[in-house]
Design an enzyme around this catalytic site. Structure first.
Site, PDB file in Angstrom:
ATOM      1  N   ASP A  14       0.789  -1.251   0.000  1.00 23.08           N
ATOM      2  CA  ASP A  14       0.000   0.000   0.000  1.00 23.08           C
ATOM      3  C   ASP A  14       0.822   1.304   0.000  1.00 23.08           C
ATOM      4  OD1 ASP A  14      -1.960  -1.907   0.234  1.00 23.08           O
ATOM      5  OD2 ASP A  14      -2.834  -1.147   2.084  1.00 23.08           O
ATOM      6  N   ASP A  52      -4.612  -0.724  -1.809  1.00 23.26           N
ATOM      7  CA  ASP A  52      -5.893  -0.556  -1.128  1.00 23.26           C
ATOM      8  C   ASP A  52      -6.835   0.081  -2.158  1.00 23.26           C
ATOM      9  OD1 ASP A  52      -6.867  -1.108   1.508  1.00 23.26           O
ATOM     10  OD2 ASP A  52      -6.923   1.032   1.985  1.00 23.26           O
ATOM     11  N   HIS A  54     -10.755   0.864  -2.563  1.00 23.73           N
ATOM     12  CA  HIS A  54     -12.129   0.849  -2.044  1.00 23.73           C
ATOM     13  C   HIS A  54     -13.128   1.507  -2.996  1.00 23.73           C
ATOM     14  CE1 HIS A  54     -10.442  -0.401   1.735  1.00 23.73           C
ATOM     15  NE2 HIS A  54      -9.836   0.746   1.991  1.00 23.73           N
ATOM     16  N   HIS A  58     -17.355   3.110   0.929  1.00 24.43           N
ATOM     17  CA  HIS A  58     -16.978   1.796   1.474  1.00 24.43           C
ATOM     18  C   HIS A  58     -17.376   1.702   2.941  1.00 24.43           C
ATOM     19  CE1 HIS A  58     -13.968  -1.342   2.796  1.00 24.43           C
ATOM     20  NE2 HIS A  58     -14.537  -1.913   1.758  1.00 24.43           N
ATOM     21  N   HIS A  87     -10.621   7.005   1.919  1.00 27.63           N
ATOM     22  CA  HIS A  87      -9.255   6.913   1.391  1.00 27.63           C
ATOM     23  C   HIS A  87      -9.193   5.859   0.295  1.00 27.63           C
ATOM     24  CE1 HIS A  87      -9.471   3.613   4.279  1.00 27.63           C
ATOM     25  NE2 HIS A  87      -8.529   3.027   3.564  1.00 27.63           N
ATOM     26  N   LYS A 112      -7.121  -4.883  -2.875  1.00 25.89           N
ATOM     27  CA  LYS A 112      -7.870  -5.400  -1.727  1.00 25.89           C
ATOM     28  C   LYS A 112      -8.802  -4.344  -1.170  1.00 25.89           C
ATOM     29  CE  LYS A 112      -4.023  -4.298   1.246  1.00 25.89           C
ATOM     30  NZ  LYS A 112      -4.762  -3.263   1.982  1.00 25.89           N
ATOM     31  N   CYS A 157      -1.837  -2.836   7.578  1.00 26.80           N
ATOM     32  CA  CYS A 157      -1.764  -3.761   6.437  1.00 26.80           C
ATOM     33  C   CYS A 157      -0.479  -4.580   6.396  1.00 26.80           C
ATOM     34  CB  CYS A 157      -2.027  -3.004   5.144  1.00 26.80           C
ATOM     35  SG  CYS A 157      -3.748  -2.436   5.086  1.00 26.80           S
TER      36      CYS A 157
END
Ligand code: VGL
Ligand code: ZN
Length: 208
Positions: A14, A52, A54, A58, A87, A112, A157
């Site tokens: 990330d 990351d 989203h 989310h 984010h 993810k 993470c």
């Protein structure tokens, strides 16, 4: 040191704009990981990046839960979930990798947290602990056994990914100088202890 062994892989977690200074969920000195990571990438023939990723609104965003503030917690069907500022929204500039990160050397990018109702800290499993990202299968099919991890954030993470890695039977080492933490209510020390107890190697430097 050249680690061009085919059975090791560098997992870069990330390293995205929103986790760097000026981003929506900025980690202190988040951008400081880029230089060491680019250097370490040169030692590996297998490099995987995570991102990351989203959807808007989310379920991990406090803005999706009326009357809540970022960094508070809510009960989700799969357990307690920390709520974050919006984010790494898909296709936003905040979701992009840091512009100086060497993304060209990565064979694979694992995205993810893209299911609306489940967050995913780990590169292996979403936060329900069951839904897989496919990374384990990728590594196993390439007979990779040794994982080196770095990136953002150490206590979320990176830690979740390393803990899942050893649970799945991989060897895992976290390269601390190439990581930075969110450190929410002592989360950094808690996760360092947890990783140490789980048998994860915590490297204070990376041999060149
Ligand atoms: C992360 C919080 C929320 C991370 C991602 O990359 O550590 N932390 N989403
Ligand atoms: Zn996230």
């Amino acid at each position: 040191m050249k680690l061009e062994k085919s059975n090791s892989c560098f997992l870069v977690i990330d390293v995205q704009q929103d986790f760097c200074p000026g981003g929506a969920l900025a980690v202190t000195q988040g951008d400081h990981v880029v230089k060491p990571i680019n250097k370490i990438i040169e030692s590996f023939s297998n490099v995987v990046l995570t991102q990351d990723w989203h959807p808007k609104a989310h379920s991990s965003f406090s803005s999706s839960h009326q009357g809540t503030e970022p960094f508070s917690e809510v009960e989700m069907p799969y357990g307690i979930q920390t709520l974050w500022p919006d984010h790494c929204v898909q296709n936003s500039s905040g979701a992009e990798f840091h512009p100086e990160l060497n993304t060209a050397s990565a064979q694979t990018i694992i995205r993810k947290g893209f299911r609306h109702e489940i967050d995913s800290y780990s590169a292996f499993f979403e936060n329900d602990g069951e839904t897989v990202t496919g990374l384990e299968g990728w590594l196993v099919s390439k007979q990779i056994k040794d994982l080196y991890l770095a990136g953002l954030a150490t206590d979320y993470c990176v830690a979740y990914s390393a803990l899942d890695a050893v649970r799945l039977g991989f060897n895992a080492a976290v390269i601390l100088p190439a990581c930075r933490a969110i450190d929410l209510d002592g989360s950094l020390n808690r996760q360092l202890t947890k990783m140490h107890k789980a048998g994860i190697t915590l490297l204070e430097n990376f041999p060149e």
